[in-house]
Design a protein around this motif. Structure first.
Motif, PDB file in Angstrom:
ATOM      1  N   ILE A 108      42.226  19.940 -71.203  1.00 30.78           N
ATOM      2  CA  ILE A 108      42.382  20.593 -70.073  1.00 30.78           C
ATOM      3  C   ILE A 108      40.848  21.382 -69.604  1.00 30.78           C
ATOM      4  N   PRO A 109      40.395  20.903 -68.471  1.00 29.52           N
ATOM      5  CA  PRO A 109      39.022  21.139 -68.022  1.00 29.52           C
ATOM      6  C   PRO A 109      38.959  22.800 -67.950  1.00 29.52           C
ATOM      7  N   VAL A 110      37.692  22.990 -68.512  1.00 28.31           N
ATOM      8  CA  VAL A 110      37.306  24.501 -68.514  1.00 28.31           C
ATOM      9  C   VAL A 110      36.089  24.915 -68.246  1.00 28.31           C
ATOM     10  N   ASP A 111      35.424  25.453 -67.003  1.00 32.59           N
ATOM     11  CA  ASP A 111      34.178  25.807 -66.836  1.00 32.59           C
ATOM     12  C   ASP A 111      33.952  27.156 -67.756  1.00 32.59           C
ATOM     13  N   TRP A 112      33.085  27.017 -68.788  1.00 30.64           N
ATOM     14  CA  TRP A 112      32.539  28.009 -69.666  1.00 30.64           C
ATOM     15  C   TRP A 112      31.584  29.099 -68.813  1.00 30.64           C
ATOM     16  N   MET A 113      30.944  28.293 -68.037  1.00 28.86           N
ATOM     17  CA  MET A 113      29.920  29.272 -67.164  1.00 28.86           C
ATOM     18  C   MET A 113      30.938  30.261 -66.436  1.00 28.86           C
ATOM     19  N   THR A 114      31.651  29.879 -65.594  1.00 28.73           N
ATOM     20  CA  THR A 114      32.513  30.554 -65.040  1.00 28.73           C
ATOM     21  C   THR A 114      33.386  31.579 -66.179  1.00 28.73           C
ATOM     22  N   ILE A 115      33.708  30.986 -67.067  1.00 27.10           N
ATOM     23  CA  ILE A 115      34.419  32.049 -68.166  1.00 27.10           C
ATOM     24  C   ILE A 115      33.731  33.106 -68.370  1.00 27.10           C
ATOM     25  N   GLY A 116      32.277  32.539 -68.676  1.00 34.62           N
ATOM     26  CA  GLY A 116      31.244  33.965 -69.134  1.00 34.62           C
ATOM     27  C   GLY A 116      31.245  34.941 -67.948  1.00 34.62           C
ATOM     28  N   ASP A 117      31.560  34.702 -66.526  1.00 39.12           N
ATOM     29  CA  ASP A 117      31.383  35.685 -65.432  1.00 39.12           C
ATOM     30  C   ASP A 117      32.727  36.563 -65.505  1.00 39.12           C
ATOM     31  N   ILE A 118      33.990  35.579 -65.819  1.00 35.88           N
ATOM     32  CA  ILE A 118      35.405  36.456 -65.549  1.00 35.88           C
ATOM     33  C   ILE A 118      36.024  36.886 -67.093  1.00 35.88           C
ATOM     34  N   ARG A 119      35.068  36.723 -68.126  1.00 34.43           N
ATOM     35  CA  ARG A 119      35.942  36.992 -69.399  1.00 34.43           C
ATOM     36  C   ARG A 119      36.423  38.205 -69.532  1.00 34.43           C
ATOM     37  N   GLY A 120      35.800  39.284 -68.831  1.00 35.57           N
ATOM     38  CA  GLY A 120      36.623  40.749 -68.849  1.00 35.57           C
ATOM     39  C   GLY A 120      37.861  40.512 -68.204  1.00 35.57           C
ATOM     40  N   LYS A 121      38.058  39.748 -66.946  1.00 34.73           N
ATOM     41  CA  LYS A 121      39.209  39.884 -66.275  1.00 34.73           C
ATOM     42  C   LYS A 121      40.154  39.171 -67.016  1.00 34.73           C
ATOM     43  N   ILE A 122      39.904  37.990 -67.700  1.00 36.94           N
ATOM     44  CA  ILE A 122      40.759  37.454 -68.620  1.00 36.94           C
ATOM     45  C   ILE A 122      41.426  38.456 -69.764  1.00 36.94           C
ATOM     46  N   LEU A 123      40.480  38.771 -70.452  1.00 37.19           N
ATOM     47  CA  LEU A 123      40.773  39.689 -71.650  1.00 37.19           C
ATOM     48  C   LEU A 123      41.325  41.045 -71.370  1.00 37.19           C
ATOM     49  N   ASP A 124      41.205  41.677 -70.421  1.00 38.16           N
ATOM     50  CA  ASP A 124      41.628  43.037 -70.291  1.00 38.16           C
ATOM     51  C   ASP A 124      43.020  42.981 -70.086  1.00 38.16           C
ATOM     52  N   PRO A 125      43.875  42.060 -69.541  1.00 44.29           N
ATOM     53  CA  PRO A 125      45.439  42.247 -69.559  1.00 44.29           C
ATOM     54  C   PRO A 125      45.770  42.249 -71.221  1.00 44.29           C
ATOM     55  N   TRP A 126      45.119  41.443 -72.022  1.00 40.52           N
ATOM     56  CA  TRP A 126      45.541  41.299 -73.417  1.00 40.52           C
ATOM     57  C   TRP A 126      45.502  42.678 -74.049  1.00 40.52           C
ATOM     58  N   ARG A 127      44.681  43.579 -73.765  1.00 39.52           N
ATOM     59  CA  ARG A 127      44.467  44.594 -74.374  1.00 39.52           C
ATOM     60  C   ARG A 127      45.316  45.841 -73.647  1.00 39.52           C
ATOM     61  N   ARG A 128      45.711  45.708 -72.428  1.00 35.76           N
ATOM     62  CA  ARG A 128      46.281  46.596 -71.652  1.00 35.76           C
ATOM     63  C   ARG A 128      47.931  46.202 -71.279  1.00 35.76           C
ATOM     64  N   GLN A 129      48.186  45.055 -71.460  1.00 34.76           N
ATOM     65  CA  GLN A 129      49.464  44.704 -70.941  1.00 34.76           C
ATOM     66  C   GLN A 129      50.137  43.786 -72.061  1.00 34.76           C
ATOM     67  N   ILE A 130      49.564  42.904 -72.620  1.00 37.29           N
ATOM     68  CA  ILE A 130      50.300  41.824 -73.557  1.00 37.29           C
ATOM     69  C   ILE A 130      50.432  42.454 -74.955  1.00 37.29           C
ATOM     70  N   ILE A 131      49.302  42.788 -75.587  1.00 34.92           N
ATOM     71  CA  ILE A 131      49.496  43.205 -76.841  1.00 34.92           C
ATOM     72  C   ILE A 131      50.318  44.487 -77.047  1.00 34.92           C
ATOM     73  N   PRO A 132      50.138  45.516 -76.152  1.00 32.61           N
ATOM     74  CA  PRO A 132      51.101  46.684 -75.934  1.00 32.61           C
ATOM     75  C   PRO A 132      52.615  46.428 -75.896  1.00 32.61           C
ATOM     76  N   ALA A 133      52.746  45.101 -75.411  1.00 36.08           N
ATOM     77  CA  ALA A 133      54.248  44.588 -75.320  1.00 36.08           C
ATOM     78  C   ALA A 133      54.896  44.139 -76.690  1.00 36.08           C
ATOM     79  N   GLY A 134      53.902  44.079 -77.522  1.00 32.08           N
ATOM     80  CA  GLY A 134      54.422  43.529 -78.761  1.00 32.08           C
ATOM     81  C   GLY A 134      55.240  44.385 -79.666  1.00 32.08           C
ATOM     82  N   ARG A 135      55.389  43.945 -80.906  1.00 25.31           N
ATOM     83  CA  ARG A 135      55.967  44.757 -82.002  1.00 25.31           C
ATOM     84  C   ARG A 135      55.227  45.891 -82.451  1.00 25.31           C
TER      85      ARG A 135
END
Length: 357
Positions: free
Chosen positions: A330-357
């Motif tokens: 799957i193609p990944v543009d790591w330079m773009t990922i560097g710029d939007i890293r926070g936008k991708i990871l914030d949902p993990w901290r705020r939504q995904i992990i809190p929905a777990g066990r």
């Protein structure tokens, strides 16, 4: 680091003797510290790269400082910006983009590195500021006793039968694995453009969360899956192949049918390092075909040097060296990922992990 008074006195004595005799003063030995991933990576990198380097360069002592992940390395670099305690760092390309933007790394002259010209094109976006040193891929890792027939899809993670037996190493929402799984899950949910939106991925990962046993496996996901504490996880192919051998085949990995994504580790010289010449010498050696081939054989990372000679048995266990699996990346543009890293990871901290066990 400051020299002791004894060392300073010795230098003065040698310099005086050299002036009287006309004999050139020998170069003093250099000590450098390389920061990188701990655990199996550290153990094998020391054996495959650092120890052979020191035999060829006995005047340079290399100390390896192991850390949890690339985010930890970045935190250390920021904290030590005015007085760095390390000279080089091995971490992933997206974090290197952030380090480059913040002026934490040196821009090496790639023309002065004899092995740079032989590197593959993948991951060279930052040129001398972050040089590709290994390639890897995200895999589905599983316990063979729990899956006599290997799972073939990422959807196996969402199988309700695996409730409480799934591990996702999200490391508090800050690990590169979380980014890769987000991109893959977005595609599973029907959206290929992760820059446009990751809402489909977030919704699907929230569904997965209650099945997850832990987000921070200790000592690591590979050990817990191998010993049956969990049945299924995500992980990197290189480490999974290493643990396959260590566990007699109990831990196994697969590149699912939907494809996977490549992860690129790079090496950078730390800005304002005190031993730049020795650091450049080490980095050039680490890029050499011999060093890369040794590490590939021991740890199953794909070499970045195109001249590295890897035996067929090892190549067969590295997806990046297998044309059929490489074509499904799957193609990944790591330079773009560097710029939007926070936008991708914030949902993990705020939504995904809190929905777990």
């Amino acid at each position: 680091m400051k020299q002791s008074q004894h060392q300073a006195s010795r230098i003065l004595i040698l310099a005086a003797a050299a002036a009287l005799t006309g004999v050139a003063l020998p170069a003093m030995a250099a000590d450098i510290t390389v920061m990188g991933y701990r655990g199996a990576f550290q153990d094998n990198y020391i054996q495959a790269v650092i120890e052979p380097f020191q035999k060829e360069h006995p005047d340079i002592k290399v100390t390896y400082y192991g850390v949890q992940n690339a985010a930890t390395s970045l935190g250390n670099m920021r904290a030590q910006k005015s007085s760095p305690q390390t000279d080089a760092v091995i971490y992933d390309l997206s974090v290197a983009k952030i380090a480059s933007d913040e002026g934490l790394v040196e821009g090496l002259d790639t023309a002065a590195l004899s092995n740079y010209a032989d590197l593959a094109d993948i991951g060279r976006e930052l040129a001398g500021k972050a040089i590709p040193i290994t390639f890897d891929t995200l895999s589905l890792i599983y316990n063979h006793d729990a899956f006599p027939e290997e799972p073939t899809s990422w959807e196996a993670l969402w199988d309700k039968k695996q409730n409480g037996k799934v591990i996702i190493a999200a490391q508090g929402g800050g690990d590169i694995q979380a980014i890769l799984l987000t991109i893959i899950t977005n595609r599973l949910a029907g959206e290929n453009d992760y820059v446009k939106t990751i809402k489909p991925a977030v919704a699907k990962l929230i569904e997965l969360a209650p099945l997850v046993q832990t987000w921070e496996p200790k000592p690591d996901a590979y050990t817990l899956v191998a010993n049956g504490t969990a049945n299924l996880s995500i992980g990197y192919n290189a480490r999974a192949q290493f643990y396959y051998d260590q566990t007699g085949g109990k831990l196994r990995s697969v590149g699912p049918s939907e494809g996977t994504a490549a992860q690129i580790n790079v090496i950078s010289a730390i800005a304002n390092g005190k031993n730049q010449d020795a650091t450049k010498t080490f980095i050039n050696y680490a890029l050499s075909p011999e060093a890369q081939a040794r590490f590939a054989k021991m740890m199953f990372y794909a070499p970045t040097n195109t001249k590295a000679e890897v035996d067929e048995a090892t190549r067969a266990r590295i997806p990046m060296m297998n044309s059929e699996q490489r074509d499904k990346l799957i193609p990944v543009d790591w330079m773009t990922i560097g710029d939007i890293r926070g936008k991708i990871l914030d949902p993990w901290r705020r939504q995904i992990i809190p929905a777990g066990r």
